[in-house]
Design a protein around this motif. Structure first.
Motif, short mmCIF file in Angstrom:
data_model
loop_
_atom_site.label_atom_id
_atom_site.label_comp_id
_atom_site.label_asym_id
_atom_site.label_seq_id
_atom_site.Cartn_x
_atom_site.Cartn_y
_atom_site.Cartn_z
N ARG A 363 0.84 -1.18 0.00
CA ARG A 363 0.00 0.00 0.00
C ARG A 363 0.88 1.24 0.00
N TRP A 367 -3.37 5.14 -1.07
CA TRP A 367 -4.23 3.99 -0.80
C TRP A 367 -5.55 4.40 -0.15
N THR A 368 -5.47 5.21 0.88
CA THR A 368 -6.66 5.62 1.61
C THR A 368 -7.61 6.39 0.71
N GLN A 371 -9.37 3.98 -1.64
CA GLN A 371 -10.40 3.23 -0.93
C GLN A 371 -11.64 4.09 -0.69
N ARG A 372 -11.44 5.36 -0.38
CA ARG A 372 -12.58 6.25 -0.16
C ARG A 372 -13.38 6.44 -1.45
#
Length: 379
Positions: A363, A367-368, A371-372
């Motif tokens: 990751r 990455w975050t 994903q959101r």
């Protein structure tokens, strides 16, 4: 076998309007040419020995029939190379002369309805079985002729098959599935022969069957396993210099065909602006492929393609940032090809920025954010 005999047989078969000769056609042509041995076994053996040079790709056909071969390149009559996924490797196959190789290239081009001669010394065309042929003749090819063949596989690989052959890892597998489900626009990038078309076929095969996919290409390569795919193929000028239809025109036509997703097989020029416009007018989930060394090179490559079309740089950046979301970059590793990066492209002040979300099984900073975006679209 004597080239002169092969030439006479080709002429006789052409005179009889036999485009794809069968064994009986070859035997009849041998008999008409007074070359038929008196015994049945000898006649059959002779017909079998000349058949490869009269049908298909001649002595290259065995490579095209090999399911592991993706490319066959001929660098003149004495050097034939193939790519089985591990890079080019030289074979022991040779041609008797440059004339023999030229005859093969001319015959293949003619079978596809294209001219290849001194007046038209190069050709780029799709053969009947889907193989892509490029050939260029001397004196443009100094040690030629040069022939390049890219195989076409009728069946698209499933993503889980790409996991099995180490093209993608399990985590990337799930990310790619969610990207398609979320209808995020994406580019698949990489160098020549890294598997961009293979991955695009696999990802498009995941599109829900109720959606209508329109694929625009210079030469047809994409054939996803999907019940509602329409393919549009560009056209070069005819011998009178007329009739050209480019990718940009086809993208405009695709917009009028009630598409759910528009796919540009390979972005090579100003048609990229048409794709960006399409993605900015409510056509989500579109995609394309692009030659790039790394995902970070995408903004510069898009600028190089689009700016000659007269689009101002700030306007181009705004279009890219609002139209494209994800870059999936392929590269070579050890004994094969693999997805090296899954990245996001976004605008930071006046510049475009590419940030990795996933790379080499790990990751990364975006990455975050990825994903959101996926959660917001219930993917």
């Amino acid at each position: 076998m004597e080239t002169t005999l092969l030439g006479r047989l080709r002429h006789r078969l052409a005179t009889d309007a036999v485009s794809r000769p069968k064994p009986k056609d070859i035997i009849r042509a041998l008999a008409d040419d007074n070359q038929a041995p008196p015994d049945h076994a000898g006649l059959r053996d002779l017909a079998e020995s000349v058949a490869p040079d009269l049908t298909g790709a001649g002595r290259l056909q065995a490579f095209l029939d090999d399911p592991d071969v993706t490319d066959v390149v001929v660098n003149g009559p004495r050097r034939v190379w193939v790519d089985r996924g591990n890079g080019l490797e030289q074979t022991s196959t040779v041609f008797g002369s440059s004339d023999e190789l030229r005859e093969l290239a001319v015959r293949l081009a003619a079978a596809a309805g294209r001219r290849l001669d001194s007046a038209c010394p190069y050709v780029d065309v799709r053969l009947e079985d889907g193989t892509r042929l490029h050939a260029i003749l001397p004196p443009l090819a100094s040690n030629g002729p040069y022939v390049s063949l890219r195989t076409h596989r009728q069946r698209a690989f499933r993503l889980d098959e790409l996991v099995e052959n180490d093209t993608i890892d399990p985590d990337a597998h799930q990310l790619l599935r969610r990207i398609v489900s979320a209808r995020l626009a994406f580019l698949i990038t990489g160098g020549t022969g890294t598997g961009k078309t293979t991955l695009m076929n696999s990802m498009l095969s995941l599109v829900p069957p109720r959606e209508r996919i329109i694929v625009v290409e210079d030469s047809r390569e994409l054939a996803p396993t999907h019940p509602h795919v329409l393919s549009l193929q560009s056209r070069l000028t005819n011998v009178e210099g007329r009739g050209r239809v480019d990718l940009a025109a086809l993208v405009r036509q695709a917009l009028r065909m009630r598409p759910d997703r528009i796919i540009v097989g390979e972005c090579r020029g100003v048609e990229v602006t048409e794709l960006l416009s399409a993605l900015n007018t409510g056509h989500e989930g579109g995609a394309g492929t692009l030659h790039c060394n790394t995902a970070a090179d995408v903004p510069a490559r898009l600028e190089a393609l689009a700016l000659p079309g007269g689009v101002p740089r700030p306007g181009l950046h705004a279009q890219i940032a609002s139209a494209l979301r994800v870059i999936v970059h392929l590269g070579r590793h050890g004994s094969g090809r693999r997805v090296e990066q899954i990245s996001l492209i976004q605008r930071r002040e006046s510049e475009l920025e590419v940030t990795d979300a996933y790379a080499f099984g790990r990751r990364r900073p975006a990455w975050t954010q990825l994903q959101r975006m996926l959660r917001e679209r219930d993917a």
